[in-house]
Write a protein that holds these residues in place. Structure first.
Motif, PDB file in Angstrom:
ATOM      1  N   MET A   1      12.847  -6.695  -4.362  1.00 13.80           N
ATOM      2  CA  MET A   1      12.237  -5.648  -3.575  1.00 13.80           C
ATOM      3  C   MET A   1      13.157  -5.221  -2.439  1.00 13.80           C
ATOM      4  O   MET A   1      12.773  -4.435  -1.594  1.00 13.80           O
ATOM      5  CB  MET A   1      10.895  -6.135  -3.036  1.00 13.80           C
ATOM      6  CG  MET A   1      10.057  -5.018  -2.503  1.00 13.80           C
ATOM      7  SD  MET A   1       8.300  -5.356  -2.418  1.00 13.80           S
ATOM      8  CE  MET A   1       8.191  -6.462  -1.065  1.00 13.80           C
ATOM      9  N   ASP A   2      14.393  -5.706  -2.404  1.00 16.14           N
ATOM     10  CA  ASP A   2      15.312  -5.351  -1.328  1.00 16.14           C
ATOM     11  C   ASP A   2      16.038  -4.046  -1.576  1.00 16.14           C
ATOM     12  O   ASP A   2      16.719  -3.547  -0.702  1.00 16.14           O
ATOM     13  CB  ASP A   2      16.351  -6.474  -1.130  1.00 16.14           C
ATOM     14  CG  ASP A   2      15.696  -7.721  -0.558  1.00 16.14           C
ATOM     15  OD1 ASP A   2      14.694  -7.573   0.151  1.00 16.14           O
ATOM     16  OD2 ASP A   2      16.195  -8.818  -0.832  1.00 16.14           O
ATOM     17  N   GLY A   3      15.912  -3.458  -2.765  1.00 20.33           N
ATOM     18  CA  GLY A   3      16.636  -2.238  -3.088  1.00 20.33           C
ATOM     19  C   GLY A   3      16.033  -1.005  -2.453  1.00 20.33           C
ATOM     20  O   GLY A   3      15.041  -1.047  -1.730  1.00 20.33           O
ATOM     21  N   LEU A   4      16.647   0.101  -2.754  1.00 18.71           N
ATOM     22  CA  LEU A   4      16.221   1.396  -2.244  1.00 18.71           C
ATOM     23  C   LEU A   4      15.103   1.954  -3.118  1.00 18.71           C
ATOM     24  O   LEU A   4      15.203   1.957  -4.335  1.00 18.71           O
ATOM     25  CB  LEU A   4      17.410   2.360  -2.249  1.00 18.71           C
ATOM     26  CG  LEU A   4      17.156   3.781  -1.790  1.00 18.71           C
ATOM     27  CD1 LEU A   4      16.849   3.804  -0.305  1.00 18.71           C
ATOM     28  CD2 LEU A   4      18.363   4.651  -2.083  1.00 18.71           C
ATOM     29  N   ALA A   5      14.036   2.425  -2.484  1.00 16.44           N
ATOM     30  CA  ALA A   5      12.943   3.085  -3.198  1.00 16.44           C
ATOM     31  C   ALA A   5      12.873   4.519  -2.698  1.00 16.44           C
ATOM     32  O   ALA A   5      12.763   4.757  -1.494  1.00 16.44           O
ATOM     33  CB  ALA A   5      11.619   2.360  -2.942  1.00 16.44           C
ATOM     34  N   GLU A   6      12.978   5.473  -3.622  1.00 15.57           N
ATOM     35  CA  GLU A   6      12.967   6.880  -3.256  1.00 15.57           C
ATOM     36  C   GLU A   6      11.775   7.587  -3.875  1.00 15.57           C
ATOM     37  O   GLU A   6      11.183   7.098  -4.832  1.00 15.57           O
ATOM     38  CB  GLU A   6      14.257   7.555  -3.737  1.00 15.57           C
ATOM     39  CG  GLU A   6      15.493   7.067  -3.032  1.00 15.57           C
ATOM     40  CD  GLU A   6      16.734   7.810  -3.484  1.00 15.57           C
ATOM     41  OE1 GLU A   6      17.364   8.443  -2.628  1.00 15.57           O
ATOM     42  OE2 GLU A   6      17.046   7.752  -4.683  1.00 15.57           O
ATOM     43  N   ASP A   7      11.468   8.749  -3.330  1.00 11.86           N
ATOM     44  CA  ASP A   7      10.383   9.580  -3.853  1.00 11.86           C
ATOM     45  C   ASP A   7      10.815  10.118  -5.213  1.00 11.86           C
ATOM     46  O   ASP A   7      11.707  10.962  -5.312  1.00 11.86           O
ATOM     47  CB  ASP A   7      10.105  10.725  -2.877  1.00 11.86           C
ATOM     48  CG  ASP A   7       8.949  11.598  -3.305  1.00 11.86           C
ATOM     49  OD1 ASP A   7       8.343  11.328  -4.357  1.00 11.86           O
ATOM     50  OD2 ASP A   7       8.641  12.555  -2.579  1.00 11.86           O
ATOM     51  N   ILE A   8      10.158   9.639  -6.264  1.00 10.20           N
ATOM     52  CA  ILE A   8      10.553  10.030  -7.621  1.00 10.20           C
ATOM     53  C   ILE A   8      10.117  11.454  -7.964  1.00 10.20           C
ATOM     54  O   ILE A   8      10.558  12.007  -8.958  1.00 10.20           O
ATOM     55  CB  ILE A   8      10.005   9.039  -8.671  1.00 10.20           C
ATOM     56  CG1 ILE A   8       8.481   8.934  -8.582  1.00 10.20           C
ATOM     57  CG2 ILE A   8      10.649   7.671  -8.503  1.00 10.20           C
ATOM     58  CD1 ILE A   8       7.843   8.075  -9.651  1.00 10.20           C
ATOM     59  N   HIS A   9       9.264  12.046  -7.140  1.00  9.49           N
ATOM     60  CA  HIS A   9       8.775  13.399  -7.396  1.00  9.49           C
ATOM     61  C   HIS A   9       9.502  14.464  -6.576  1.00  9.49           C
ATOM     62  O   HIS A   9       9.191  15.643  -6.693  1.00  9.49           O
ATOM     63  CB  HIS A   9       7.271  13.481  -7.122  1.00  9.49           C
ATOM     64  CG  HIS A   9       6.474  12.555  -7.986  1.00  9.49           C
ATOM     65  ND1 HIS A   9       6.166  12.854  -9.289  1.00  9.49           N
ATOM     66  CD2 HIS A   9       5.968  11.331  -7.754  1.00  9.49           C
ATOM     67  CE1 HIS A   9       5.480  11.858  -9.813  1.00  9.49           C
ATOM     68  NE2 HIS A   9       5.349  10.920  -8.901  1.00  9.49           N
ATOM     69  N   TRP A  10      10.464  14.056  -5.740  1.00  5.86           N
ATOM     70  CA  TRP A  10      11.127  15.005  -4.853  1.00  5.86           C
ATOM     71  C   TRP A  10      11.917  16.062  -5.630  1.00  5.86           C
ATOM     72  O   TRP A  10      11.886  17.242  -5.276  1.00  5.86           O
ATOM     73  CB  TRP A  10      12.044  14.276  -3.868  1.00  5.86           C
ATOM     74  CG  TRP A  10      12.697  15.214  -2.918  1.00  5.86           C
ATOM     75  CD1 TRP A  10      12.154  15.730  -1.774  1.00  5.86           C
ATOM     76  CD2 TRP A  10      14.004  15.786  -3.027  1.00  5.86           C
ATOM     77  NE1 TRP A  10      13.038  16.576  -1.166  1.00  5.86           N
ATOM     78  CE2 TRP A  10      14.184  16.630  -1.921  1.00  5.86           C
ATOM     79  CE3 TRP A  10      15.023  15.663  -3.955  1.00  5.86           C
ATOM     80  CZ2 TRP A  10      15.357  17.343  -1.715  1.00  5.86           C
ATOM     81  CZ3 TRP A  10      16.188  16.375  -3.743  1.00  5.86           C
ATOM     82  CH2 TRP A  10      16.343  17.204  -2.638  1.00  5.86           C
TER      83      TRP A  10
END
Length: 167
Positions: A1-10
């Motif tokens: 869970m240390d990775g980058l999470a981005e808005d997949i709908h952007w």
């Protein structure tokens, strides 16, 4: 869970903003051409209006990584340390907003639907806000945080039921 999470709908939202602005520009140009009023000045005016519409419709790009939430607009970016939040405000209304402020004085404003649509982002942010609560830095917003968590859980459950055909 240390990775980058981005808005997949952007990317889809960006594409919608581009298409809407382009269709608006095309409609204005067709109307002007049909009326015989099309000239360079009017094309520039309509292009400017279409560009303004694009800027208004383009949502900020939101990303969360361990200890940090960042938003990036067309020109400006903001970020807060999510593991040392000082306050969290959730404005529940027509235009819902979550305002996060850290102990360093930085603040970010995001739409909570971004968190609802992106479970990885919510999990990362939730873990970091719990760290802020444990450290005692989150002085304002514990109740709003619980309400936000309940809201996101409710929306996630609705989505699961809708997708599975149970609702």
């Amino acid at each position: 869970m240390d990775g980058l999470a981005e808005d997949i709908h952007w990317a889809g939202a960006r594409r919608s903003a581009i298409c809407t602005a382009a269709l608006f520009l095309a409609a204005l140009l067709v109307l002007d051409a049909g009326a015989g009023e099309l000239c360079v000045l009017r094309v520039a005016l309509w292009a400017g209006l279409a560009a303004l519409l694009f800027v208004i419709l383009l949502p900020p790009r939101v990303s969360v990584r361990a200890g940090r939430l960042s938003t990036r607009g067309l020109l400006v970016g903001h970020s807060v340390r999510t593991d040392s939040l000082a306050s969290l405000q959730w404005c529940d209304g027509v235009a819902q907003r979550v305002v996060l402020r850290d102990t360093e004085g930085s603040s970010v404003e995001i739409d909570p639907t971004v968190l609802t649509r992106n479970p990885a982002m919510w999990r990362r942010l939730d873990a970091d806000t719990r760290t802020s609560v444990e450290r005692g830095t989150l002085l304002l917003g514990s109740t709003e945080l619980r309400e936000l968590a309940e809201h996101i859980d409710r929306e996630t459950a609705r989505t699961v039921f809708r997708v599975s055909g149970l609702r």
